[in-house]
Design a protein around this motif. Structure first.
Motif, PDB file in Angstrom:
ATOM      1  N   GLU A   4       0.088  52.709  13.917  1.00 30.65           N
ATOM      2  CA  GLU A   4       0.218  51.697  12.874  1.00 30.65           C
ATOM      3  C   GLU A   4      -0.589  50.462  13.241  1.00 30.65           C
ATOM      4  N   ILE A   5      -1.337  49.949  12.295  1.00 29.45           N
ATOM      5  CA  ILE A   5      -2.125  48.735  12.517  1.00 29.45           C
ATOM      6  C   ILE A   5      -1.396  47.565  11.868  1.00 29.45           C
ATOM      7  N   PRO A   6      -1.014  46.575  12.661  1.00 27.18           N
ATOM      8  CA  PRO A   6      -0.342  45.407  12.087  1.00 27.18           C
ATOM      9  C   PRO A   6      -1.232  44.715  11.062  1.00 27.18           C
ATOM     10  N   LEU A   7      -0.610  44.121  10.069  1.00 28.26           N
ATOM     11  CA  LEU A   7      -1.374  43.483   8.997  1.00 28.26           C
ATOM     12  C   LEU A   7      -1.907  42.106   9.373  1.00 28.26           C
ATOM     13  N   ASN A   8      -1.422  41.502  10.446  1.00 28.61           N
ATOM     14  CA  ASN A   8      -1.840  40.133  10.734  1.00 28.61           C
ATOM     15  C   ASN A   8      -2.868  40.022  11.864  1.00 28.61           C
ATOM     16  N   TRP A   9      -3.797  40.981  11.917  1.00 26.72           N
ATOM     17  CA  TRP A   9      -4.948  40.847  12.807  1.00 26.72           C
ATOM     18  C   TRP A   9      -5.825  39.742  12.238  1.00 26.72           C
ATOM     19  N   ALA A  10      -6.592  39.119  13.080  1.00 25.08           N
ATOM     20  CA  ALA A  10      -7.513  38.082  12.631  1.00 25.08           C
ATOM     21  C   ALA A  10      -8.832  38.229  13.384  1.00 25.08           C
ATOM     22  N   TRP A  11      -9.827  37.580  12.888  1.00 28.06           N
ATOM     23  CA  TRP A  11     -11.106  37.468  13.583  1.00 28.06           C
ATOM     24  C   TRP A  11     -11.262  35.996  13.935  1.00 28.06           C
ATOM     25  N   ALA A  12     -11.747  35.727  15.128  1.00 31.82           N
ATOM     26  CA  ALA A  12     -11.896  34.337  15.560  1.00 31.82           C
ATOM     27  C   ALA A  12     -13.163  34.187  16.387  1.00 31.82           C
ATOM     28  N   LYS A  13     -13.663  32.976  16.425  1.00 35.10           N
ATOM     29  CA  LYS A  13     -14.801  32.680  17.291  1.00 35.10           C
ATOM     30  C   LYS A  13     -14.292  32.574  18.725  1.00 35.10           C
ATOM     31  N   LEU A  14     -15.067  33.119  19.656  1.00 36.91           N
ATOM     32  CA  LEU A  14     -14.693  33.075  21.067  1.00 36.91           C
ATOM     33  C   LEU A  14     -14.435  31.633  21.507  1.00 36.91           C
ATOM     34  N   GLY A  15     -15.239  30.702  21.041  1.00 35.16           N
ATOM     35  CA  GLY A  15     -15.066  29.295  21.399  1.00 35.16           C
ATOM     36  C   GLY A  15     -13.805  28.669  20.839  1.00 35.16           C
ATOM     37  N   ASP A  16     -13.198  29.307  19.820  1.00 37.97           N
ATOM     38  CA  ASP A  16     -11.960  28.772  19.240  1.00 37.97           C
ATOM     39  C   ASP A  16     -10.712  29.292  19.941  1.00 37.97           C
ATOM     40  N   LYS A 143     -20.055  31.034  22.137  1.00 39.84           N
ATOM     41  CA  LYS A 143     -18.933  30.353  21.488  1.00 39.84           C
ATOM     42  C   LYS A 143     -18.742  30.789  20.041  1.00 39.84           C
ATOM     43  N   LYS A 144     -19.829  31.172  19.361  1.00 39.78           N
ATOM     44  CA  LYS A 144     -19.688  31.578  17.953  1.00 39.78           C
ATOM     45  C   LYS A 144     -19.499  33.085  17.769  1.00 39.78           C
ATOM     46  N   ALA A 145     -19.438  33.829  18.877  1.00 37.37           N
ATOM     47  CA  ALA A 145     -19.183  35.271  18.790  1.00 37.37           C
ATOM     48  C   ALA A 145     -17.836  35.523  18.126  1.00 37.37           C
ATOM     49  N   ILE A 146     -17.822  36.432  17.180  1.00 35.06           N
ATOM     50  CA  ILE A 146     -16.598  36.762  16.446  1.00 35.06           C
ATOM     51  C   ILE A 146     -15.913  37.924  17.159  1.00 35.06           C
ATOM     52  N   ILE A 147     -14.629  37.724  17.492  1.00 37.04           N
ATOM     53  CA  ILE A 147     -13.877  38.775  18.194  1.00 37.04           C
ATOM     54  C   ILE A 147     -12.571  39.060  17.450  1.00 37.04           C
ATOM     55  N   PRO A 148     -12.075  40.300  17.573  1.00 36.44           N
ATOM     56  CA  PRO A 148     -10.803  40.647  16.926  1.00 36.44           C
ATOM     57  C   PRO A 148      -9.633  40.077  17.733  1.00 36.44           C
ATOM     58  N   VAL A 149      -8.684  39.487  17.023  1.00 27.11           N
ATOM     59  CA  VAL A 149      -7.506  38.922  17.682  1.00 27.11           C
ATOM     60  C   VAL A 149      -6.248  39.439  16.981  1.00 27.11           C
ATOM     61  N   PRO A 150      -5.695  40.530  17.511  1.00 29.07           N
ATOM     62  CA  PRO A 150      -4.437  41.030  16.952  1.00 29.07           C
ATOM     63  C   PRO A 150      -3.269  40.177  17.441  1.00 29.07           C
TER      64      PRO A 150
END
Length: 177
Positions: A4-16, A143-150
């Motif tokens: 099951e994949i949770p619905l509240n995954w996000a994408w964020a910048k590494l610098g954030d 810093k602007k690299a987009i990474i998945p943040v579950p």
């Protein structure tokens, strides 16, 4: 049972979600003779295993080094395809080609390690790295690299599953040898 994949995954910048490139530097003259000094050649490519632990006294070094603390991620921005990314096992100092990273509260360091070592992130660093002979990842691009943040619990499950798979792979490799 299906995954099951949770619905509240996000994408964020590494610098954030980290303190990328906010680190302390010091002259090697200010480093104690018994302090650990990590150089790029001390790290095995791909596995990121530490090949040797040398003190300042055991090295002929000059210039500036970054200081790091136990538990910080040590990320080699030089020749990122060598995948020299690890979690610091103890305090020390490193070449300025290694960036000590502290993960923010929304991201587990062990999960971030997996992301930074992933083919996804390696492809990103290859696409924006600069320099031909010794390519490196620039601070702004990192810093602007987009990474998945579950969610943090999902990060922990991913880390646990990755560790299980690594153990299985190690066992299979040993059996083949």
């Amino acid at each position: 049972m299906p995954f099951e994949i949770p619905l509240n995954w996000a994408w964020a910048k590494l610098g954030d979600v980290t303190n990328y490139r906010i680190c302390s530097s010091c002259s090697v003259d200010d480093i104690g003779k018994d302090s650990w000094v990590l150089e790029l050649e001390d790290i095995e490519k791909d596995s990121a295993r530490i090949l040797c632990l040398k003190t300042k006294e055991e090295r002929d070094i000059n210039g500036v080094r970054h200081s790091f603390k136990t538990g910080q991620i040590l990320y080699s921005k030089l020749r990122t395809y060598l995948n020299k990314v690890l979690i610091a096992p103890k305090d020390g100092f490193c070449t300025t080609e290694i960036v000590p990273i502290t993960a923010g509260v929304a991201i587990a360091p062990e999960y971030l390690l997996i992301v930074l070592r992933s083919p996804y992130f390696l492809d990103y660093t290859e696409s924006c790295g600069y320099g031909v002979k010794m390519p490196r990842l620039g601070t702004n691009d990192a810093k602007k690299a987009i990474i998945p943040v579950p969610p943090i619990e999902e990060q922990r499950r991913i880390v646990k599953k990755a560790a299980e798979l690594k153990t299985i792979l190690s066992s299979l490799t040993e059996e083949l040898l």
